[in-house]
Write an enzyme that holds these catalytic residues in place. Structure first.
Site, PDB file in Angstrom:
ATOM      1  N   VAL A   1      23.169   8.406  71.001  1.00  0.00           N
ATOM      2  CA  VAL A   1      23.641   8.259  72.371  1.00  0.00           C
ATOM      3  C   VAL A   1      24.596   7.075  72.417  1.00  0.00           C
ATOM      4  O   VAL A   1      24.264   5.977  71.941  1.00  0.00           O
ATOM      5  CB  VAL A   1      22.466   8.033  73.346  1.00  0.00           C
ATOM      6  CG1 VAL A   1      22.991   7.909  74.773  1.00  0.00           C
ATOM      7  CG2 VAL A   1      21.471   9.186  73.249  1.00  0.00           C
ATOM      8  N   LYS A   2      25.783   7.307  72.963  1.00  0.00           N
ATOM      9  CA  LYS A   2      26.789   6.243  73.035  1.00  0.00           C
ATOM     10  C   LYS A   2      26.572   5.407  74.298  1.00  0.00           C
ATOM     11  O   LYS A   2      26.539   5.940  75.402  1.00  0.00           O
ATOM     12  CB  LYS A   2      28.187   6.849  73.041  1.00  0.00           C
ATOM     13  CG  LYS A   2      28.564   7.523  71.739  1.00  0.00           C
ATOM     14  CD  LYS A   2      29.891   8.266  71.823  1.00  0.00           C
ATOM     15  CE  LYS A   2      31.062   7.343  71.750  1.00  0.00           C
ATOM     16  NZ  LYS A   2      32.344   8.098  71.638  1.00  0.00           N
ATOM     17  N   VAL A   3      26.439   4.102  74.091  1.00  0.00           N
ATOM     18  CA  VAL A   3      26.227   3.148  75.185  1.00  0.00           C
ATOM     19  C   VAL A   3      27.274   2.048  75.052  1.00  0.00           C
ATOM     20  O   VAL A   3      27.429   1.479  73.965  1.00  0.00           O
ATOM     21  CB  VAL A   3      24.813   2.535  75.120  1.00  0.00           C
ATOM     22  CG1 VAL A   3      24.638   1.463  76.185  1.00  0.00           C
ATOM     23  CG2 VAL A   3      23.753   3.621  75.271  1.00  0.00           C
TER      24      VAL A   3
END
Length: 427
Positions: A140-142
């Site tokens: 998941v890109k944060v």
């Protein structure tokens, strides 16, 4: 012919593709890159999905099938299409993930860009996407913004794989690396496993040079007394910045703190070089790959850059070379008043806005497709206005989009009005 992409593995660097869409996956494009080039990962973003979903027919069948069952919001429609692609890419990369025992083989999907400055909302969105995709090789890109750092810490503690984006500054990277270790230590304290948690810290490169070079060129053209010194570091600041970040990484993984985590099976948070497409045609098209090769790193490349490196790149370890020269470049940038700190802060702010603008364009494209497919099932409205009024309305609508009026309305944000007590009126 020698395939230079395959040689990167021997130098310790993983090759990821910064592109994914349905047609590419359906035609076996990702599988071919895995087989022929040693590709081990893929990333996505709103700009890539916008081009694919909004300008072509690759998604029309899936859109028609989804909306044929029931109506859905624009966001739900987009997510249905995107998650299917991410799951398909994860399946293509699962053999890599299994072969490397979870050390690589990841596909990335980002949380909503609208949440880049909201910690709790980012955590909730990441958890939701993790559950929806339901693949062990998802990242998941944060964003690595100030509010993003505690979100990263919590999500690592939750056991999610995280791709930290929008890193430009050395200090911001160190905070993210600390957050990763904090999250792992929180799991250890609870007696939970840490040997299957992966993370990358995406350090953006070419955008730094684009801004610094612009400032250099302006001063040189104005006849600055330091013109020669300025020209000497043109196109070198971003690479020097990245090399110093990697040098710190090497020191960090030798520390007692990291060694204690490694003894429990922790995988290093690899530095990932992002924004590696060259923006200045005066530079070699493989500049940001040739100069940033080293163990435990990832280079995520747009297709054109990948093609260029495959053909004529130079695959040898360069990240640890000429470190004194990199320090000199950074010292000169400081002495010459190029204000790298201001540049990197501005790039984060601009990046947040650019990603939100890309998300607006993406959702707008999906909304257009949705309206086409639903046809008369949607209530509609048309307007005919005098040209001056029409132009004024369009201008106001654009400012409303850029400032996120509708998102603020649904969030009950009083800042949409005077910033006082209007939020209490909404329910």
């Amino acid at each position: 012919m020698t395939n230079h992409l395959q040689e990167l593995e021997a130098a310790g660097q993983a090759v990821w593709l910064d592109f994914v869409d349905r047609k590419f996956l359906a035609e076996g494009g990702l599988k071919k890159l895995v087989a022929n080039d040693g590709l081990t990962g893929v990333t996505s973003n709103p700009s890539i999905f916008e081009k694919a979903m909004g300008h072509g027919d690759a998604y029309d069948e899936g859109l028609s099938e989804f909306l044929g069952e029931k109506d859905a919001s624009v966001v739900a429609t987009y997510e249905h299409l995107a998650i299917a692609d991410i799951q398909a890419a994860a399946a293509d990369l699962k053999p890599v993930y299994d072969r490397l025992d979870g050390k690589d083989g990841y596909v990335s999907l980002e949380v909503s860009p609208y949440l880049a400055l909201k910690t709790d909302e980012t955590i909730a969105e990441a958890r939701r996407l993790w559950g929806e995709v339901d693949k062990p090789n998802l990242m998941v890109k944060v964003p690595g913004t100030v509010p993003g750092v505690p979100a990263i810490r919590q999500l690592i503690a939750d056991g999610l794989n995280i791709n930290v984006t929008l890193l430009f500054a050395f200090d911001a990277y160190k905070q993210v690396a600390e957050a990763y270790m904090d999250g792992l230590e929180a799991r250890v304290a609870k007696g939970e496993a840490i040997d299957r948690i992966a993370s990358v810290a995406s350090f953006f490169v070419s955008r730094i040079d684009a801004e610094i070079d612009k400032a250099i060129d302006k001063r040189v053209e104005a006849g600055d007394d330091e013109a020669d010194a300025l020209k000497a570091i043109r196109g070198k600041v971003a690479i020097a910045n990245a090399k110093l970040a990697y040098a710190w990484y090497q020191e960090m993984i030798e520390s007692d703190r990291w060694q204690a985590l490694a003894a429990k099976g922790a995988m290093p948070q690899r530095l990932l070089w992002a924004s590696t497409g060259v923006k200045d045609k005066a530079y070699p098209d493989t500049l940001y790959i040739d100069t940033l090769i080293g163990p435990d790193t990832v280079n995520t490349m747009p297709p054109k850059t990948m093609d260029a490196f495959r053909e004529h790149g130079t695959a040898k370890v360069t990240l640890t070379a000429d470190l004194d020269a990199a320090k000199h470049v950074m010292a000169e940038a400081d002495r010459l008043g190029l204000k790298l700190g201001d540049v990197t802060t501005g790039l984060v702010d601009a990046g947040v806005k650019l990603f939100a603008d890309a998300a607006d364009a993406l959702l707008g494209a999906v909304a257009g497709k949705r309206a086409d497919f639903l046809g008369d099932r949607l209530d509609g409205m048309t307007t005919t206005l005098p040209k001056p009024l029409e132009e004024a309305v369009e201008k106001r609508l654009e400012s409303a989009r850029a400032d996120g009026w509708s998102r603020k309305l649904w969030a009950g944000d009083p800042a949409l009005w005077t910033g006082k007590d209007e939020g209490k009126w909404l329910g």
